[in-house]
Scaffold this active site. Structure first.
Site, PDB file in Angstrom:
ATOM      1  N   CYS A 107      -3.409   6.773  -5.022  1.00  0.00           N
ATOM      2  CA  CYS A 107      -3.065   5.351  -4.910  1.00  0.00           C
ATOM      3  C   CYS A 107      -1.611   5.109  -5.330  1.00  0.00           C
ATOM      4  O   CYS A 107      -1.272   5.192  -6.520  1.00  0.00           O
ATOM      5  CB  CYS A 107      -4.008   4.478  -5.737  1.00  0.00           C
ATOM      6  SG  CYS A 107      -3.836   2.723  -5.330  1.00  0.00           S
ATOM      7  N   CYS A 146       0.850  -1.192   0.000  1.00  0.00           N
ATOM      8  CA  CYS A 146       0.000   0.000   0.000  1.00  0.00           C
ATOM      9  C   CYS A 146       0.886   1.242   0.000  1.00  0.00           C
ATOM     10  O   CYS A 146       1.616   1.486   0.968  1.00  0.00           O
ATOM     11  CB  CYS A 146      -0.893  -0.015   1.231  1.00  0.00           C
ATOM     12  SG  CYS A 146      -2.016   1.375   1.271  1.00  0.00           S
TER      13      CYS A 146
HETATM   14  O1  PYC Z   1      -1.872   3.732  -2.033  1.00  0.00           O
HETATM   15  O2  PYC Z   1      -1.323   1.756  -2.797  1.00  0.00           O
HETATM   16  C1  PYC Z   1      -2.116   2.517  -2.270  1.00  0.00           C
HETATM   17  C2  PYC Z   1      -3.433   2.004  -1.868  1.00  0.00           C
HETATM   18  C3  PYC Z   1      -3.938   0.758  -2.098  1.00  0.00           C
HETATM   19  C4  PYC Z   1      -5.207   0.718  -1.534  1.00  0.00           C
HETATM   20  C5  PYC Z   1      -5.445   1.942  -0.961  1.00  0.00           C
HETATM   21  N1  PYC Z   1      -4.342   2.717  -1.173  1.00  0.00           N
END
Ligand code: PYC
Length: 317
Positions: free
Chosen positions: A242, A88
Site C-alpha cells: 500500500c 493510490c
Molecule cells: O497503494 O495506496 C495504495 C492503495 C490504496 C488502496 C489500494 N492500494
C-alpha cells in the site's frame, strides 16, 4: 457506444485496471471537480469496470482524464469496488508502467499526475521499478484508543491516525498473527476497527473518513523492516504494501523520531511483496514520501457492456 479499452497490471500483487479509452466525459477542470462528477453521474461506469463479473473486490481502476494543472502529464481518478479513492500508490506505479508499456513514456521520464488530492510524480526506472513521489503526508494523532467487540469480547486497540493520500488508522499492538492463513480474522478485526472509528466520530484532521486500517508486525523477509495488513474501504485487503499506507507509516515513524530523512523503510505486504520508501524532505510538518515498487502488465482488453446483460454495470457489493 465507444469501446472501453483497459490495460491491466499488478503492482506487487495488487491489481490496477487503467482505462485508456472510452471513459466518460467529466467536463474538464480540476481533477477534484472531475472526480465529483464521476462520483455523482458515472457510478455505473466505476462499477462496470471494477466489480464482478468483470472485475474483483481487490481491483483498483484508474481513469485517465485531462489535467487542469499545466505541470501535469495528465489527471487520474482512482476507484475501487465501493467508490473513489483520493489517491493510490500501487495504482500510480501501475499507471506509470502502463504508460511505458503503451510507448507513451520511457524509463527516466518524470510523469506528473494530478489527483483529487494533489500532484503525484512517477519515474519509471531502467531496472523496471517505478519510483513515486507521493503527496505530503502527516501523522495527525498519536496513540488513539479505539474500542469495539471482537469475537464476542470487548477489545481496545491503540494506534495512530495519519494521512498518506488516504486516511489510515495504523496499529502495531494488536496481538494478531499477520499471515495469509489468518486473513479472515485480520479482515474481521480491521473492519471492526473501521466501524468503531466511524461510530465514535473519529476522523482525519480535515474531517475525512478514516477508511483504511493498517496493522503491522514483524517481517518474514530479511530485507524488510516490517510486514503489514491493509484493509481497504470496500473490505478487500491490499495485496501490495500500500503506497499511501506506506507514506502514512513513514509519517508516523518520522513523527515518533524513528525514521530520518533519507533512511530506507522497507515495507513487506501480507503476501510477501515489498515497497521501499524514504522520506525525501520534511516541509511544514509533512513528510514528502518516495516509494519504489514494480508493476507487471497482465492484460489488454476491450470491455463489452451488452445491453441485454442485467449485470453489465457490475454487481454492487
Ligand atoms: O497503494 O495506496 C495504495 C492503495 C490504496 C488502496 C489500494 N492500494
Amino acid at each position: 457506444m465507444i469501446p472501453i479499452k483497459v490495460v491491466d497490471s499488478h503492482t506487487e500483487g495488487e491489481p490496477t485496471r487503467v482505462v485508456v479509452k472510452g471513459g466518460p466525459d467529466l467536463g474538464g477542470g480540476a481533477v477534484a471537480a472531475q472526480a465529483a462528477v464521476f462520483r455523482e453521474r458515472f457510478d455505473w461506469f466505476r462499477s462496470a469496470v471494477v466489480n464482478e463479473p468483470r472485475g474483483c473486490d481487490a481491483l483498483v481502476g484508474a481513469l485517465v482524464v485531462p489535467a487542469a494543472d499545466p505541470a501535469a502529464t495528465c489527471g487520474v481518478i482512482f476507484f475501487n469496488n465501493v467508490g473513489l479513492l483520493n489517491a493510490c500508490g500501487h495504482g500510480t506505479i501501475g499507471l506509470a508502467a502502463t504508460l511505458v508499456h503503451l510507448g507513451r513514456a520511457a524509463p527516466g521520464d518524470t510523469l506528473t499526475f494530478e489527483t483529487p488530492v494533489g500532484l503525484v510524480r512517477a519515474t519509471p526506472l531502467a531496472d523496471g521499478e517505478v519510483e513515486i513521489r507521493n503527496v505530503p503526508s502527516r501523522r495527525s494523532r498519536a496513540d488513539v484508543a479505539v474500542s469495539f467487540m471482537f469475537e464476542g469480547a470487548s477489545c481496545t486497540v491503540r494506534g495512530d491516525i495519519a494521512w498518506g493520500g488516504n486516511w489510515f488508522f495504523l496499529a502495531s499492538d494488536h496481538g494478531l498473527d499477520l499471515s495469509l492463513a489468518n486473513l479472515d480474522r485480520l479482515t474481521a478485526f480491521s473492519w471492526a476497527i473501521r466501524q468503531a472509528l466511524e461510530s465514535s466520530g473519529i476522523r482525519g484532521d480535515d474531517g475525512g473518513v478514516i477508511d483504511h486500517v493498517e496493522l503491522f508486525g514483524p517481517p518474514s523477509r530479511d530485507d524488510c523492516d516490517s510486514r503489514n495488513f491493509v484493509l481497504c474501504p470496500g473490505k478487500a485487503y491490499d495485496r501490495s504494501p500500500c503506497g499511501t499506507g506506506t507514506s502514512a507509516k513513514m509519517a508516523c515513524l518520522h513523527a515518533a523520531g524513528q525514521l530520518r530523512i533519507g533512511e530506507p523503510w522497507r515495507q513487506e505486504s501480507i503476501i510477501g511483496s515489498r515497497f521501499t520508501g524514504t522520506i525525501a524532505a520534511v516541509e511544514r510538518g509533512n513528510v514528502l514520501p518516495v516509494i519504489r515498487g514494480s508493476a507487471f502488465i497482465t492484460a489488454h482488453a476491450t470491455l463489452h457492456l451488452d445491453p441485454r446483460d442485467p449485470f453489465r454495470h457490475g454487481i454492487k457489493p
